[in-house]
Design a protein around this motif. Sequence first.
Motif, PDB file in Angstrom:
ATOM      1  N   TRP A 298       0.847  -0.921  -0.265  1.00 40.24           N
ATOM      2  CA  TRP A 298       0.223   0.233  -0.039  1.00 40.24           C
ATOM      3  C   TRP A 298       0.677   0.947   0.184  1.00 40.24           C
ATOM      4  O   TRP A 298       0.330   2.155  -0.378  1.00 40.24           O
ATOM      5  CB  TRP A 298      -1.144  -0.024   1.488  1.00 40.24           C
ATOM      6  CG  TRP A 298      -1.883  -1.406   1.092  1.00 40.24           C
ATOM      7  CD1 TRP A 298      -1.831  -2.320   1.269  1.00 40.24           C
ATOM      8  CD2 TRP A 298      -3.441  -0.758   0.390  1.00 40.24           C
ATOM      9  NE1 TRP A 298      -3.228  -3.281   0.899  1.00 40.24           N
ATOM     10  CE2 TRP A 298      -4.434  -1.909   0.224  1.00 40.24           C
ATOM     11  CE3 TRP A 298      -3.514   0.253  -0.748  1.00 40.24           C
ATOM     12  CZ2 TRP A 298      -5.536  -1.712  -0.579  1.00 40.24           C
ATOM     13  CZ3 TRP A 298      -4.689  -0.125  -0.979  1.00 40.24           C
ATOM     14  CH2 TRP A 298      -5.417  -1.246  -1.535  1.00 40.24           C
TER      15      TRP A 298
ATOM     16  N   VAL B  88      -7.151 -12.982  -8.367  1.00 38.16           N
ATOM     17  CA  VAL B  88      -8.466 -12.210  -8.550  1.00 38.16           C
ATOM     18  C   VAL B  88      -9.184 -12.867  -9.139  1.00 38.16           C
ATOM     19  O   VAL B  88      -9.938 -12.263  -8.601  1.00 38.16           O
ATOM     20  CB  VAL B  88      -8.044 -11.405  -9.584  1.00 38.16           C
ATOM     21  CG1 VAL B  88      -6.960 -10.660  -8.944  1.00 38.16           C
ATOM     22  CG2 VAL B  88      -7.072 -11.917 -10.306  1.00 38.16           C
TER      23      VAL B  88
ATOM     24  N   THR C 215     -12.821 -12.267  -7.593  1.00 39.14           N
ATOM     25  CA  THR C 215     -13.075 -10.747  -7.519  1.00 39.14           C
ATOM     26  C   THR C 215     -14.038 -10.398  -9.078  1.00 39.14           C
ATOM     27  O   THR C 215     -14.181 -11.318  -9.934  1.00 39.14           O
ATOM     28  CB  THR C 215     -12.021 -10.563  -7.435  1.00 39.14           C
ATOM     29  OG1 THR C 215     -11.301 -10.218  -8.762  1.00 39.14           O
ATOM     30  CG2 THR C 215     -11.375 -10.752  -5.857  1.00 39.14           C
ATOM     31  N   TRP C 216     -14.063  -9.102  -8.804  1.00 40.53           N
ATOM     32  CA  TRP C 216     -14.600  -8.745 -10.341  1.00 40.53           C
ATOM     33  C   TRP C 216     -13.890  -8.112 -11.098  1.00 40.53           C
ATOM     34  O   TRP C 216     -13.670  -8.647 -12.533  1.00 40.53           O
ATOM     35  CB  TRP C 216     -15.211  -7.031 -10.541  1.00 40.53           C
ATOM     36  CG  TRP C 216     -14.494  -6.406  -9.444  1.00 40.53           C
ATOM     37  CD1 TRP C 216     -13.973  -5.723  -7.905  1.00 40.53           C
ATOM     38  CD2 TRP C 216     -13.223  -5.270 -10.356  1.00 40.53           C
ATOM     39  NE1 TRP C 216     -12.729  -4.926  -7.877  1.00 40.53           N
ATOM     40  CE2 TRP C 216     -12.594  -4.536  -9.490  1.00 40.53           C
ATOM     41  CE3 TRP C 216     -13.518  -5.504 -11.715  1.00 40.53           C
ATOM     42  CZ2 TRP C 216     -11.340  -4.242  -9.657  1.00 40.53           C
ATOM     43  CZ3 TRP C 216     -11.875  -3.786 -12.165  1.00 40.53           C
ATOM     44  CH2 TRP C 216     -11.177  -3.779 -11.273  1.00 40.53           C
TER      45      TRP C 216
ATOM     46  N   ALA D  18      -8.688  -5.083  -4.872  1.00 42.45           N
ATOM     47  CA  ALA D  18      -9.834  -6.429  -5.005  1.00 42.45           C
ATOM     48  C   ALA D  18      -8.263  -7.413  -5.207  1.00 42.45           C
ATOM     49  O   ALA D  18      -8.631  -8.825  -3.715  1.00 42.45           O
ATOM     50  CB  ALA D  18     -10.248  -6.170  -6.523  1.00 42.45           C
ATOM     51  N   GLY D  19      -7.497  -7.716  -5.042  1.00 45.66           N
ATOM     52  CA  GLY D  19      -6.492  -8.711  -5.335  1.00 45.66           C
ATOM     53  C   GLY D  19      -6.120  -9.001  -3.808  1.00 45.66           C
ATOM     54  O   GLY D  19      -5.184 -10.309  -3.265  1.00 45.66           O
ATOM     55  N   LEU D  20      -5.965  -8.015  -2.966  1.00 46.78           N
ATOM     56  CA  LEU D  20      -4.978  -7.809  -1.685  1.00 46.78           C
ATOM     57  C   LEU D  20      -6.150  -7.439  -0.564  1.00 46.78           C
ATOM     58  O   LEU D  20      -6.324  -7.582   0.240  1.00 46.78           O
ATOM     59  CB  LEU D  20      -4.177  -6.500  -1.698  1.00 46.78           C
ATOM     60  CG  LEU D  20      -3.031  -6.654  -2.897  1.00 46.78           C
ATOM     61  CD1 LEU D  20      -2.199  -5.136  -2.260  1.00 46.78           C
ATOM     62  CD2 LEU D  20      -2.032  -7.802  -2.222  1.00 46.78           C
ATOM     63  N   ASN D  21      -7.819  -8.072  -1.006  1.00 48.99           N
ATOM     64  CA  ASN D  21      -8.874  -7.384  -0.660  1.00 48.99           C
ATOM     65  C   ASN D  21      -9.127  -6.488   0.414  1.00 48.99           C
ATOM     66  O   ASN D  21      -9.526  -6.097   1.319  1.00 48.99           O
ATOM     67  CB  ASN D  21      -8.873  -8.871   0.714  1.00 48.99           C
ATOM     68  CG  ASN D  21      -9.302 -10.406  -0.171  1.00 48.99           C
ATOM     69  OD1 ASN D  21     -10.246  -9.984  -1.336  1.00 48.99           O
ATOM     70  ND2 ASN D  21      -8.338 -11.082   0.499  1.00 48.99           N
ATOM     71  N   GLY D  22      -8.221  -5.323   0.092  1.00 45.92           N
ATOM     72  CA  GLY D  22      -8.605  -3.810   0.455  1.00 45.92           C
ATOM     73  C   GLY D  22      -8.859  -2.540  -0.408  1.00 45.92           C
ATOM     74  O   GLY D  22     -10.240  -3.705  -1.015  1.00 45.92           O
ATOM     75  N   SER D  23      -9.277  -2.011   0.298  1.00 47.86           N
ATOM     76  CA  SER D  23     -10.117  -0.726  -0.357  1.00 47.86           C
ATOM     77  C   SER D  23     -10.046  -0.585  -1.267  1.00 47.86           C
ATOM     78  O   SER D  23      -8.333   0.127  -1.887  1.00 47.86           O
ATOM     79  CB  SER D  23      -9.931   0.501   0.761  1.00 47.86           C
ATOM     80  OG  SER D  23     -10.108   1.846  -0.011  1.00 47.86           O
TER      81      SER D  23
END
Length: 162
Positions: free
Chosen positions: A8, A41, A44-45, A99-104
């Motif tokens: 991040w 990913v 996820t979208w 999305a790959g990190l399950n973050g914002s």
Amino acid sequence: MALAVLSWIMAIPLLGFVTGLRTMMPMAVLCWFAWLGYLPVDGTWAFWVAKLPTAVIFTVLAVGENIADKLPKMVDRVSPGPLAARLIVAGLIGAIVAAGLNGSGFEGVFLAVTCALAGAFCGFLLRRELVRQYSFKDWYVAVAEDIFTVGCAILAMGVITG
């Protein structure tokens, strides 16, 4: 935990910065990492970036951009059209990585777009000054920029994927 923090504070901004230098190359690198299974990913979208045709398409676009960049009549990267494309792709990259990190997703987009804006203007001004003041050939500066972009995109994705 440390890799997540580095992703991040360093990797996403670095991907954004180099997207400001070359629009398609960081996206191509991201797609190859996703296709190889390093960026999770699936589910996820952003699942579509992990498909082989997507990686090939973005690689072809990146190669085409690198070739076009060396042409004398190429428009500046800070012109409205190319700058908008860089910011859009950077936002997409930030959202995909998030999305790959399950973050914002918002944070990923913000970091990447902000740094893409900085990368576009820094790259433009540095290249212009190297050519004008130091008499470097534009083609050599452009190739060095290509190599820098690929290396930084691979480094950033390596940090993101651990």
